[in-house]
Design a protein around this motif. Sequence first.
Motif, short mmCIF file in Angstrom:
data_model
loop_
_atom_site.label_atom_id
_atom_site.label_comp_id
_atom_site.label_asym_id
_atom_site.label_seq_id
_atom_site.Cartn_x
_atom_site.Cartn_y
_atom_site.Cartn_z
N ASP A 1 83.84 72.95 47.15
CA ASP A 1 84.25 71.64 47.62
C ASP A 1 84.73 71.72 49.07
O ASP A 1 85.91 71.58 49.34
N CYS A 2 83.78 71.96 49.98
CA CYS A 2 84.14 72.14 51.39
C CYS A 2 83.47 71.05 52.20
O CYS A 2 82.25 70.90 52.19
N ILE A 3 84.27 70.26 52.91
CA ILE A 3 83.74 69.10 53.62
C ILE A 3 82.75 69.52 54.71
O ILE A 3 81.72 68.84 54.92
N PHE A 4 83.00 70.63 55.39
CA PHE A 4 82.08 71.04 56.45
C PHE A 4 80.79 71.63 55.85
O PHE A 4 79.71 71.43 56.42
N CYS A 5 80.88 72.29 54.69
CA CYS A 5 79.64 72.73 54.02
C CYS A 5 78.81 71.50 53.63
O CYS A 5 77.57 71.54 53.71
N LYS A 6 79.48 70.43 53.24
CA LYS A 6 78.74 69.20 52.89
C LYS A 6 78.08 68.59 54.12
O LYS A 6 76.95 68.08 54.04
N PRO B 1 89.46 74.21 55.68
CA PRO B 1 89.32 75.65 55.51
C PRO B 1 87.87 76.15 55.60
O PRO B 1 87.35 76.80 54.69
N HIS B 2 87.21 75.76 56.68
CA HIS B 2 85.88 76.28 57.04
C HIS B 2 85.99 76.50 58.54
O HIS B 2 86.21 75.53 59.29
N LEU B 3 85.86 77.73 58.98
CA LEU B 3 86.12 78.06 60.39
C LEU B 3 85.42 77.08 61.33
O LEU B 3 84.25 76.75 61.14
N LYS C 1 77.16 79.36 57.58
CA LYS C 1 77.57 80.12 56.39
C LYS C 1 79.09 79.97 56.23
O LYS C 1 79.83 80.28 57.16
N HIS C 2 79.52 79.53 55.06
CA HIS C 2 80.95 79.27 54.87
C HIS C 2 81.79 80.52 55.10
O HIS C 2 81.53 81.58 54.54
N ALA C 3 82.81 80.37 55.93
CA ALA C 3 83.85 81.40 56.08
C ALA C 3 85.11 80.61 56.37
O ALA C 3 85.09 79.68 57.19
#
Length: 140
Positions: free
Chosen positions: A2-7, A95-97, A44-46
């Motif tokens: 559930d990461c807004i920036f990944c979305k 919490p996505h760099l 890539k999520h970090a």
Amino acid sequence: MDCIFCKIIAGEIPAVKVLDEELVLAFMDINPSSRGHMLVTPKKHAENIFEISESDLAAVIKAVKRCATAVKEALKAEGVTVLQLNGKASDQIVPHLHIHIIPRWENDGLPVSNWEMKPGDMEEIKGIARKVKEHIPPSS
Ligand code: 5GP
Ligand code: ZN
């Protein structure tokens, strides 16, 4: 996850994109602290600087240089603040760099870099540096 920036990266929620490349996405911040405030993220999520690989971070910072140059020219900015937060204690919200690119103008009064300048204790500064040196990890 559930990461807004990944979305945003997956195209599941909209963003105003500036640079879309293999490893990196740059898009405009929806709560700009100045005209042209944008964010540069690894695809890539970090979560933070501790988790990201050196190679992904290198791709991000190279994109930051290009985007900062572009926004400085496009808006005739007089300066650019580059800012990156890690952890709640540093005010990281997402919490996505991501690296903030914040165009600046003389006397814009933005409270991002104006901490009080007062000389530190040199013995304490040297002691901290000694401790930090013991913890520098090898480059990967
Ligand atoms: P930080 O985690 O470094 O404190 O900042 C997160 C930044 O992401 C904030 O400047 C905030 O305005 C921005 N932000 C949060 N959610 C979204 C979103 O859904 N879209 C965009 N474009 N920016 C966002
Ligand atoms: Zn993410």
